[in-house]
Design a protein around this motif. Sequence first.
Motif, short mmCIF file in Angstrom:
data_model
loop_
_atom_site.label_atom_id
_atom_site.label_comp_id
_atom_site.label_asym_id
_atom_site.label_seq_id
_atom_site.Cartn_x
_atom_site.Cartn_y
_atom_site.Cartn_z
N LEU A 274 5.55 23.11 19.01
CA LEU A 274 6.00 21.76 19.37
C LEU A 274 4.89 20.70 19.30
O LEU A 274 5.09 19.58 19.76
CB LEU A 274 6.59 21.79 20.78
N THR A 275 3.76 21.02 18.71
CA THR A 275 2.62 20.10 18.71
C THR A 275 2.53 19.23 17.45
O THR A 275 1.73 18.31 17.40
CB THR A 275 1.30 20.88 18.83
N ALA A 276 3.34 19.52 16.43
CA ALA A 276 3.19 18.81 15.15
C ALA A 276 3.43 17.31 15.21
O ALA A 276 2.93 16.59 14.33
CB ALA A 276 4.11 19.44 14.09
N PRO A 277 4.19 16.75 16.19
CA PRO A 277 4.26 15.28 16.26
C PRO A 277 2.90 14.60 16.36
O PRO A 277 2.76 13.44 15.95
CB PRO A 277 5.11 15.04 17.51
N ALA A 282 -0.59 10.84 13.31
CA ALA A 282 -1.86 10.47 12.67
C ALA A 282 -1.68 10.27 11.17
O ALA A 282 -2.23 9.33 10.58
CB ALA A 282 -2.91 11.55 12.95
N LYS A 283 -0.90 11.14 10.55
CA LYS A 283 -0.66 11.04 9.11
C LYS A 283 0.11 9.77 8.76
O LYS A 283 -0.21 9.08 7.78
CB LYS A 283 0.11 12.28 8.64
N ALA A 284 1.12 9.45 9.57
CA ALA A 284 1.92 8.25 9.32
C ALA A 284 1.08 6.99 9.48
O ALA A 284 1.20 6.04 8.68
CB ALA A 284 3.12 8.20 10.26
N LEU A 285 0.25 6.94 10.50
CA LEU A 285 -0.60 5.77 10.71
C LEU A 285 -1.61 5.60 9.58
O LEU A 285 -1.83 4.50 9.08
CB LEU A 285 -1.31 5.87 12.06
N LEU A 290 -1.64 1.19 9.45
CA LEU A 290 -1.46 0.60 10.77
C LEU A 290 -2.23 1.39 11.81
O LEU A 290 -2.57 2.55 11.63
CB LEU A 290 0.03 0.58 11.14
N SER A 291 -2.49 0.74 12.95
CA SER A 291 -3.12 1.41 14.08
C SER A 291 -2.06 1.72 15.13
O SER A 291 -0.95 1.18 15.10
CB SER A 291 -4.21 0.52 14.68
N ILE A 292 -2.43 2.56 16.08
CA ILE A 292 -1.50 2.90 17.15
C ILE A 292 -1.08 1.65 17.93
O ILE A 292 0.06 1.55 18.40
CB ILE A 292 -2.12 3.97 18.09
N ASP A 293 -1.97 0.67 18.03
CA ASP A 293 -1.67 -0.55 18.78
C ASP A 293 -0.76 -1.50 18.02
O ASP A 293 -0.20 -2.43 18.61
CB ASP A 293 -2.97 -1.27 19.17
N ASP A 294 -0.60 -1.28 16.71
CA ASP A 294 0.31 -2.11 15.93
C ASP A 294 1.77 -1.75 16.18
O ASP A 294 2.67 -2.52 15.84
CB ASP A 294 0.03 -1.95 14.42
N ILE A 295 2.01 -0.57 16.73
CA ILE A 295 3.36 -0.07 16.92
C ILE A 295 3.90 -0.55 18.27
O ILE A 295 3.30 -0.31 19.30
CB ILE A 295 3.40 1.47 16.85
N LEU A 309 4.33 14.06 26.58
CA LEU A 309 3.16 13.88 27.44
C LEU A 309 1.88 14.33 26.72
O LEU A 309 0.85 13.65 26.81
CB LEU A 309 3.34 14.64 28.75
N ALA A 310 1.94 15.45 26.01
CA ALA A 310 0.78 15.87 25.23
C ALA A 310 0.51 14.88 24.10
O ALA A 310 -0.64 14.56 23.79
CB ALA A 310 1.01 17.27 24.66
N TRP A 311 1.58 14.38 23.49
CA TRP A 311 1.46 13.38 22.42
C TRP A 311 0.76 12.13 22.94
O TRP A 311 -0.13 11.58 22.28
CB TRP A 311 2.85 13.06 21.89
#
Length: 378
Positions: A274-277, A282-285, A290-295, A309-311
């Motif tokens: 269940l960790t692949a998200p 990271a791959k999508a960004l 884009l950065s995580i803050d752009d979303i 929560l792990a994500w």
Amino acid sequence: MRDAVIVAAVRTPVGKRGGGLSGIHPVDLAGHVLKALLDDPAPVEDVIFGCVSQSGEQSWNVGRNAVLAAGWSETIPGTTLDRQCGSSQQAAHFAAATVISGQADFVVAGGVESMSRAPMGSSAADAMPFGQAVRDRYRGVEGFADGAQIPFSQGIGAEMIAQRWGLTRAVLDEYSLASHTKAAAADFTDEIAPIAGVTHDEGIRRDTSLEQLAALKTPFKPDGVVTAGSASQISDGAAALAVTTSEKARALGMKPLARIHTAVVTADDPVIMLTAPIPATAKALKRSGLSIDDIGVFEVNEAFASVPLAWLAETGADPARLNPRGGAIALGHPLGATGARLMTSMLFHQRAHGIRYGLQTMCEGGGMANATILELLE
């Protein structure tokens, strides 16, 4: 340059196991969202539908049968795919790739699952889906149950995640309660096509509490932290999206709602599963620039509370932007439909709040994950 845009999206309410949708054949559920999606299906060149348990009533190509159930032209083809829980998210990716490549100009993507009528695991009821080579590869690995018919356990994977990221029972229960609270406060009316008198998602527990959640057993490990209350619900439902190009939308007089900006898929450890998200995000960004803050909004499927929560811990995303209207813990998780349901819900949330970018990702059996970035065009 050709692109892929969404011009319509709709879903059924999500029904509880044995609830208001359980009496409806899954093909009829799928046909219902197709009819609700488009007044005129004439431009449709293909239908790609996700479904996980492709046995019994969900066998024999749900995607094609849904076209017939919807009353659409017999000349419209349909196909069915299985990327486990991400099946209908993958259907949207395939639809986008199809129109961008020019193989077609207008494709419908979606998914369906009636877990009341085709229980999880029913497609492997009389078969061993993992051969000897897989068993030999993972024999002795923690979390791999070699003697079991299905030796990879999502529940054990959720427990392993909780242990690795130090997530306590209290933290999981608090997250789960918040999912119900957010879902209870949300208005999903605009994205839902009622059916059989069911107008709202049936799984939301408006009266649950931390005390009730704390009383639940831990079925996967006697000393574990994961319960039914911190896991997604077994559910029934369907969802669909119409995907075309900006040029074709203009020619048809249709308004593009969002662009499928980025679409990726990746895989990780199949035992923890269940960790692949995390790497998918990271791959999508990286691919999008884009950065995580752009979303502005994230939809991370709540297969288990430990997953988002792990994500969060790994991505550093703003928790306030995560699953703002609740998730599968409250709304339910009809496996083959959830990817399209998440995309539909995220799109409507982006439209309601003027959010330019939204990112959706979900864990999938086999240790895989899709990630999609939508760009609002309104």
